[in-house]
Design a protein around this motif. Structure first.
Motif, PDB file in Angstrom:
ATOM      1  N   PHE A   7       1.403  -4.925  -8.744  1.00  0.00           N
ATOM      2  CA  PHE A   7       2.525  -5.850  -8.658  1.00  0.00           C
ATOM      3  C   PHE A   7       2.084  -7.153  -7.993  1.00  0.00           C
ATOM      4  O   PHE A   7       2.480  -8.245  -8.413  1.00  0.00           O
ATOM      5  CB  PHE A   7       3.660  -5.210  -7.857  1.00  0.00           C
ATOM      6  CG  PHE A   7       4.919  -6.017  -7.818  1.00  0.00           C
ATOM      7  CD1 PHE A   7       5.877  -5.871  -8.808  1.00  0.00           C
ATOM      8  CD2 PHE A   7       5.144  -6.935  -6.807  1.00  0.00           C
ATOM      9  CE1 PHE A   7       7.033  -6.623  -8.775  1.00  0.00           C
ATOM     10  CE2 PHE A   7       6.303  -7.678  -6.767  1.00  0.00           C
ATOM     11  CZ  PHE A   7       7.250  -7.523  -7.755  1.00  0.00           C
ATOM     12  N   GLY A   8       1.247  -7.039  -6.965  1.00  0.00           N
ATOM     13  CA  GLY A   8       0.719  -8.237  -6.327  1.00  0.00           C
ATOM     14  C   GLY A   8      -0.124  -9.054  -7.281  1.00  0.00           C
ATOM     15  O   GLY A   8      -0.074 -10.290  -7.288  1.00  0.00           O
ATOM     16  N   ASP A   9      -0.915  -8.386  -8.108  1.00  0.00           N
ATOM     17  CA  ASP A   9      -1.715  -9.092  -9.114  1.00  0.00           C
ATOM     18  C   ASP A   9      -0.827  -9.861 -10.087  1.00  0.00           C
ATOM     19  O   ASP A   9      -1.101 -11.024 -10.418  1.00  0.00           O
ATOM     20  CB  ASP A   9      -2.568  -8.088  -9.893  1.00  0.00           C
ATOM     21  CG  ASP A   9      -3.888  -7.792  -9.203  1.00  0.00           C
ATOM     22  OD1 ASP A   9      -4.389  -8.680  -8.501  1.00  0.00           O
ATOM     23  OD2 ASP A   9      -4.395  -6.680  -9.357  1.00  0.00           O
ATOM     24  N   ALA A  10       0.222  -9.204 -10.568  1.00  0.00           N
ATOM     25  CA  ALA A  10       1.102  -9.849 -11.551  1.00  0.00           C
ATOM     26  C   ALA A  10       1.751 -11.098 -10.973  1.00  0.00           C
ATOM     27  O   ALA A  10       1.803 -12.147 -11.621  1.00  0.00           O
ATOM     28  CB  ALA A  10       2.170  -8.853 -12.006  1.00  0.00           C
ATOM     29  N   THR A  11       2.228 -10.999  -9.744  1.00  0.00           N
ATOM     30  CA  THR A  11       2.900 -12.137  -9.119  1.00  0.00           C
ATOM     31  C   THR A  11       1.925 -13.277  -8.839  1.00  0.00           C
ATOM     32  O   THR A  11       2.239 -14.453  -9.066  1.00  0.00           O
ATOM     33  CB  THR A  11       3.570 -11.699  -7.807  1.00  0.00           C
ATOM     34  OG1 THR A  11       4.399 -10.562  -8.060  1.00  0.00           O
ATOM     35  CG2 THR A  11       4.441 -12.807  -7.243  1.00  0.00           C
TER      36      THR A  11
ATOM     37  N   ASP B 141       2.871   0.298 -14.872  1.00  0.00           N
ATOM     38  CA  ASP B 141       1.565  -0.340 -14.965  1.00  0.00           C
ATOM     39  C   ASP B 141       1.403  -1.095 -16.279  1.00  0.00           C
ATOM     40  O   ASP B 141       0.717  -2.118 -16.353  1.00  0.00           O
ATOM     41  CB  ASP B 141       0.445   0.687 -14.781  1.00  0.00           C
ATOM     42  CG  ASP B 141       0.466   1.780 -15.841  1.00  0.00           C
ATOM     43  OD1 ASP B 141       1.506   1.955 -16.497  1.00  0.00           O
ATOM     44  OD2 ASP B 141      -0.560   2.465 -15.997  1.00  0.00           O
ATOM     45  N   THR B 142       2.074  -0.616 -17.336  1.00  0.00           N
ATOM     46  CA  THR B 142       2.021  -1.318 -18.624  1.00  0.00           C
ATOM     47  C   THR B 142       2.747  -2.655 -18.535  1.00  0.00           C
ATOM     48  O   THR B 142       2.230  -3.695 -18.979  1.00  0.00           O
ATOM     49  CB  THR B 142       2.658  -0.460 -19.730  1.00  0.00           C
ATOM     50  OG1 THR B 142       1.961   0.778 -19.830  1.00  0.00           O
ATOM     51  CG2 THR B 142       2.598  -1.184 -21.067  1.00  0.00           C
ATOM     52  N   VAL B 143       3.947  -2.638 -17.963  1.00  0.00           N
ATOM     53  CA  VAL B 143       4.727  -3.870 -17.799  1.00  0.00           C
ATOM     54  C   VAL B 143       3.954  -4.879 -16.958  1.00  0.00           C
ATOM     55  O   VAL B 143       3.848  -6.064 -17.306  1.00  0.00           O
ATOM     56  CB  VAL B 143       6.090  -3.560 -17.154  1.00  0.00           C
ATOM     57  CG1 VAL B 143       6.836  -4.857 -16.831  1.00  0.00           C
ATOM     58  CG2 VAL B 143       6.937  -2.694 -18.063  1.00  0.00           C
ATOM     59  N   LEU B 144       3.395  -4.412 -15.840  1.00  0.00           N
ATOM     60  CA  LEU B 144       2.671  -5.305 -14.948  1.00  0.00           C
ATOM     61  C   LEU B 144       1.416  -5.860 -15.621  1.00  0.00           C
ATOM     62  O   LEU B 144       1.073  -7.030 -15.453  1.00  0.00           O
ATOM     63  CB  LEU B 144       2.291  -4.572 -13.666  1.00  0.00           C
ATOM     64  CG  LEU B 144       3.453  -4.210 -12.737  1.00  0.00           C
ATOM     65  CD1 LEU B 144       2.965  -3.361 -11.578  1.00  0.00           C
ATOM     66  CD2 LEU B 144       4.135  -5.461 -12.220  1.00  0.00           C
TER      67      LEU B 144
ATOM     68  N   VAL C 266       0.828  -1.200   0.000  1.00  0.00           N
ATOM     69  CA  VAL C 266       0.000   0.000   0.000  1.00  0.00           C
ATOM     70  C   VAL C 266       0.862   1.251   0.000  1.00  0.00           C
ATOM     71  O   VAL C 266       0.622   2.190  -0.777  1.00  0.00           O
ATOM     72  CB  VAL C 266      -0.951  -0.011   1.212  1.00  0.00           C
ATOM     73  CG1 VAL C 266      -1.655   1.335   1.368  1.00  0.00           C
ATOM     74  CG2 VAL C 266      -1.985  -1.119   1.074  1.00  0.00           C
ATOM     75  N   TRP C 267       1.878   1.284   0.840  1.00  0.00           N
ATOM     76  CA  TRP C 267       2.738   2.473   0.931  1.00  0.00           C
ATOM     77  C   TRP C 267       3.468   2.734  -0.378  1.00  0.00           C
ATOM     78  O   TRP C 267       3.644   3.879  -0.778  1.00  0.00           O
ATOM     79  CB  TRP C 267       3.755   2.314   2.061  1.00  0.00           C
ATOM     80  CG  TRP C 267       3.150   2.280   3.426  1.00  0.00           C
ATOM     81  CD1 TRP C 267       1.998   2.904   3.815  1.00  0.00           C
ATOM     82  CD2 TRP C 267       3.632   1.564   4.567  1.00  0.00           C
ATOM     83  NE1 TRP C 267       1.741   2.628   5.139  1.00  0.00           N
ATOM     84  CE2 TRP C 267       2.717   1.812   5.631  1.00  0.00           C
ATOM     85  CE3 TRP C 267       4.734   0.745   4.798  1.00  0.00           C
ATOM     86  CZ2 TRP C 267       2.887   1.267   6.905  1.00  0.00           C
ATOM     87  CZ3 TRP C 267       4.915   0.205   6.068  1.00  0.00           C
ATOM     88  CH2 TRP C 267       3.999   0.470   7.099  1.00  0.00           C
ATOM     89  N   ARG C 268       3.914   1.673  -1.032  1.00  0.00           N
ATOM     90  CA  ARG C 268       4.688   1.816  -2.269  1.00  0.00           C
ATOM     91  C   ARG C 268       3.806   1.852  -3.522  1.00  0.00           C
ATOM     92  O   ARG C 268       4.315   1.920  -4.629  1.00  0.00           O
ATOM     93  CB  ARG C 268       5.692   0.660  -2.395  1.00  0.00           C
ATOM     94  CG  ARG C 268       6.858   0.744  -1.423  1.00  0.00           C
ATOM     95  CD  ARG C 268       7.692  -0.525  -1.471  1.00  0.00           C
ATOM     96  NE  ARG C 268       8.909  -0.410  -0.699  1.00  0.00           N
ATOM     97  CZ  ARG C 268      10.121  -0.247  -1.224  1.00  0.00           C
ATOM     98  NH1 ARG C 268      10.264  -0.192  -2.538  1.00  0.00           N
ATOM     99  NH2 ARG C 268      11.189  -0.152  -0.448  1.00  0.00           N
ATOM    100  N   ARG C 269       2.505   1.754  -3.337  1.00  0.00           N
ATOM    101  CA  ARG C 269       1.567   1.735  -4.471  1.00  0.00           C
ATOM    102  C   ARG C 269       1.913   0.599  -5.441  1.00  0.00           C
ATOM    103  O   ARG C 269       2.037   0.803  -6.651  1.00  0.00           O
ATOM    104  CB  ARG C 269       1.559   3.089  -5.192  1.00  0.00           C
ATOM    105  CG  ARG C 269       1.053   4.225  -4.325  1.00  0.00           C
ATOM    106  CD  ARG C 269       1.145   5.557  -5.042  1.00  0.00           C
ATOM    107  NE  ARG C 269       0.519   6.617  -4.256  1.00  0.00           N
ATOM    108  CZ  ARG C 269       1.137   7.308  -3.311  1.00  0.00           C
ATOM    109  NH1 ARG C 269       2.405   7.031  -3.020  1.00  0.00           N
ATOM    110  NH2 ARG C 269       0.516   8.256  -2.638  1.00  0.00           N
ATOM    111  N   MET C 270       2.063  -0.596  -4.887  1.00  0.00           N
ATOM    112  CA  MET C 270       2.455  -1.778  -5.656  1.00  0.00           C
ATOM    113  C   MET C 270       1.298  -2.754  -5.831  1.00  0.00           C
ATOM    114  O   MET C 270       1.505  -3.950  -5.993  1.00  0.00           O
ATOM    115  CB  MET C 270       3.617  -2.497  -4.956  1.00  0.00           C
ATOM    116  CG  MET C 270       4.908  -1.715  -4.885  1.00  0.00           C
ATOM    117  SD  MET C 270       6.121  -2.530  -3.799  1.00  0.00           S
ATOM    118  CE  MET C 270       6.283  -4.143  -4.575  1.00  0.00           C
ATOM    119  N   ALA C 271       0.056  -2.256  -5.773  1.00  0.00           N
ATOM    120  CA  ALA C 271      -1.088  -3.159  -5.800  1.00  0.00           C
ATOM    121  C   ALA C 271      -1.088  -4.047  -7.046  1.00  0.00           C
ATOM    122  O   ALA C 271      -1.346  -5.259  -6.973  1.00  0.00           O
ATOM    123  CB  ALA C 271      -2.383  -2.356  -5.733  1.00  0.00           C
TER     124      ALA C 271
END
Length: 264
Positions: free
Chosen positions: A35-39, A83-86, A28-33
């Motif tokens: 990223f979790g979906d991709a993994t 966001d495109t890469v992910l 949440v802090w890093r705005r990596m939401a």
């Protein structure tokens, strides 16, 4: 005691909540939401490979999740927006995984269980893997907490303190891969990101410190697991989605009233 499937399911849900809470706070802090979906989406390819090679599903999901996490890290800053890469990697990995599953012959697989989880079918071995992985993630994040927090807040300050933000980013990606592999049995690849993000987001209005947010997120995630399982039992609904629904309701509640109830 562990012969009762509801007890095993509850312990599994709480274990996933404990692993996802501190990691979800950083997401949440890093705005990596995304990223979790991709993994998490990549994990279904790991499931297919594990079944094809007669390996542990946990090992296959962990290996592919790690590869996905490292690939995303390597491709960041190569001319494409993150966001495109992910987006490309997340949906491609899920598609390749589903196609790979269709080629499996002589292997019976409940695809819905891997997509949405099958927490009620958690075995004692699964429970050991879940809690072992959760303990590993919590212990590692606890040891790296200060460095992770500083690199999240201000990269320049982290460099001046002798901390390499890229190394901390890599550490988070590995921890995320372990959490995805641990959680796949509980909520499935499509809902793992929700368990990472929703309890942490719900805890944010209640917390005054980063440590408090991680602890509250763990408590809210565990509450969602217990209440969601009970709701699934009473209303005969899918367990994994029910857990996420309860977490979403908690998020709405803390968003509306959290500031008044904030823990000082």
């Amino acid at each position: 005691m562990l012969d009762d499937f509801m007890v095993r399911a509850t312990l599994a849900g709480v274990g996933v909540a404990c692993a996802a809470a501190p990691l979800g706070s950083f997401v949440v802090w890093r705005r990596m939401a995304y990223f979790g979906d991709a993994t998490s989406h990549a994990a279904i390819l790991g499931v297919a490979l594990a079944l094809a090679l007669n390996l542990s599903v946990f090992a296959g999901a962990l290996a592919i999740a790690l590869i996905m996490a490292l690939t995303v890290t390597a491709l960041s800053g190569r001319g494409y927006a993150m966001d495109t890469v992910l987006g490309v990697l997340a949906h491609s990995a899920l598609a390749f995984g589903l196609v790979a599953v269709s080629f499996l012959s002589g292997v019976r697989i409940d695809l819905m269980a891997y997509l949405f989880g099958d927490i009620l079918a958690v075995s004692k071995t699964d429970l050991a893997v879940i809690w072992g992985g959760a303990a590993l993630v919590v212990a590692c994040i606890g040891m790296r907490w200060s460095a992770l927090l500083m690199s999240t807040l201000n990269e320049d300050l982290a460099y001046s303190a002798g901390i390499d933000p890229k190394r901390e980013q890599m550490f988070l990606t590995v921890a995320l891969a372990v959490t995805v592999a641990v959680a796949i049995k509980v909520v499935g690849v499509l809902l793992i990101a929700a368990m990472l993000i929703v309890p942490a987001a719900a805890a944010r209005p209640l917390a005054r410190t980063p440590e408090g947010m991680a602890i509250i997120a763990a408590a809210l995630g565990a509450l969602a697991a217990v209440v969601g399982l009970r709701a699934a039992y009473v209303f005969d609904t899918p367990a994994g989605p029910s857990i996420v629904c309860v977490a979403a309701v908690i998020f709405i509640g803390t968003s509306l009233f959290g500031r008044r109830l904030a823990i000082r």
